[in-house]
Design an enzyme around this catalytic site. Structure first.
Site, PDB file in Angstrom:
ATOM      1  N   CYS A  36      32.200  29.434  52.812  1.00  0.00           N
ATOM      2  CA  CYS A  36      32.681  30.295  51.721  1.00  0.00           C
ATOM      3  C   CYS A  36      33.473  31.491  52.244  1.00  0.00           C
ATOM      4  O   CYS A  36      34.113  32.199  51.470  1.00  0.00           O
ATOM      5  CB  CYS A  36      31.509  30.791  50.888  1.00  0.00           C
ATOM      6  SG  CYS A  36      30.364  31.778  51.861  1.00  0.00           S
ATOM      7  N   ASP A  38      32.225  34.198  53.530  1.00  0.00           N
ATOM      8  CA  ASP A  38      31.505  35.470  53.405  1.00  0.00           C
ATOM      9  C   ASP A  38      31.047  35.976  54.772  1.00  0.00           C
ATOM     10  O   ASP A  38      30.827  35.196  55.691  1.00  0.00           O
ATOM     11  CB  ASP A  38      30.284  35.288  52.490  1.00  0.00           C
ATOM     12  CG  ASP A  38      30.696  35.070  51.051  1.00  0.00           C
ATOM     13  OD1 ASP A  38      31.874  35.279  50.753  1.00  0.00           O
ATOM     14  OD2 ASP A  38      29.845  34.691  50.238  1.00  0.00           O
ATOM     15  N   CYS A  61      28.603  36.960  48.317  1.00  0.00           N
ATOM     16  CA  CYS A  61      28.145  36.710  46.952  1.00  0.00           C
ATOM     17  C   CYS A  61      26.860  37.485  46.652  1.00  0.00           C
ATOM     18  O   CYS A  61      26.268  38.104  47.537  1.00  0.00           O
ATOM     19  CB  CYS A  61      27.893  35.215  46.787  1.00  0.00           C
ATOM     20  SG  CYS A  61      26.470  34.667  47.736  1.00  0.00           S
ATOM     21  N   CYS A 105      23.218  30.722  51.529  1.00  0.00           N
ATOM     22  CA  CYS A 105      23.569  32.145  51.569  1.00  0.00           C
ATOM     23  C   CYS A 105      22.530  32.953  52.348  1.00  0.00           C
ATOM     24  O   CYS A 105      22.851  34.009  52.893  1.00  0.00           O
ATOM     25  CB  CYS A 105      23.694  32.712  50.163  1.00  0.00           C
ATOM     26  SG  CYS A 105      24.757  31.734  49.097  1.00  0.00           S
TER      27      CYS A 105
HETATM   28 FE1  FES Z   1      28.940  32.710  50.593  1.00  0.00          FE
HETATM   29 FE2  FES Z   1      26.740  32.978  49.243  1.00  0.00          FE
HETATM   30  S1  FES Z   1      28.543  31.961  48.602  1.00  0.00           S
HETATM   31  S2  FES Z   1      27.106  33.568  51.257  1.00  0.00           S
END
Ligand code: FES
Length: 137
Positions: A36, A38, A61, A105
């Protein structure tokens, strides 16, 4: 947020604990999620082999924010060895679970914490790498 989040996840998302960073951290750990994109970074202050204080910054997120907040709460005051044993599952359990599609996550928080501890040991000595019985070469 969509259904499936526990009250605890929502509460930590709305009021994350220990957000920020330190001027002179004793250890820093960063982890990214390639899927993702992140990112999360953890700073620790260490005194007498214990995590005296801890901060995080997460560009991610809501679940990443909630798990980061929870991992800092779990790690604070623990010895480095105890904190190294905190797992993704522990973090998710403390939050009364995460929706299955959001379990990944929680990887960020636990992995960044472990990296911050390893960074501390690299800079200051100590840790399992210094135990001759655990050396592999
Ligand atoms: Fe990337 Fe949760 S969607 S850490």
């Amino acid at each position: 947020m969509s259904p499936g989040y526990s009250e605890k996840v929502l509460e930590h998302f709305r009021n994350p604990r220990n957000v920020g960073k330190f001027e002179n951290p004793d250890g820093v750990g960063a982890e990214g999620n390639p899927v993702c994109g992140d990112l999360m970074e953890i700073h620790i202050l260490v005194e007498d082999n214990r995590i005296k204080d801890i901060r995080f910054q997460t560009f991610g997120c809501g679940s990443a924010i909630a798990t980061s907040s929870m991992v800092t709460e779990l790690a604070k005051g623990k010895t480095l060895e105890e904190a190294l044993e905190i797992t993704r599952q522990d973090v998710a359990d403390e939050l009364d679970g995460l929706p299955p599609q959001k379990m990944h996550c929680s990887n960020l928080a636990a992995d960044a914490l472990h990296k911050a501890i390893e960074d501390y040991w690299k800079k200051h000595g100590g840790g399992p790498a210094e135990d001759p019985k655990k050396k592999t070469d």
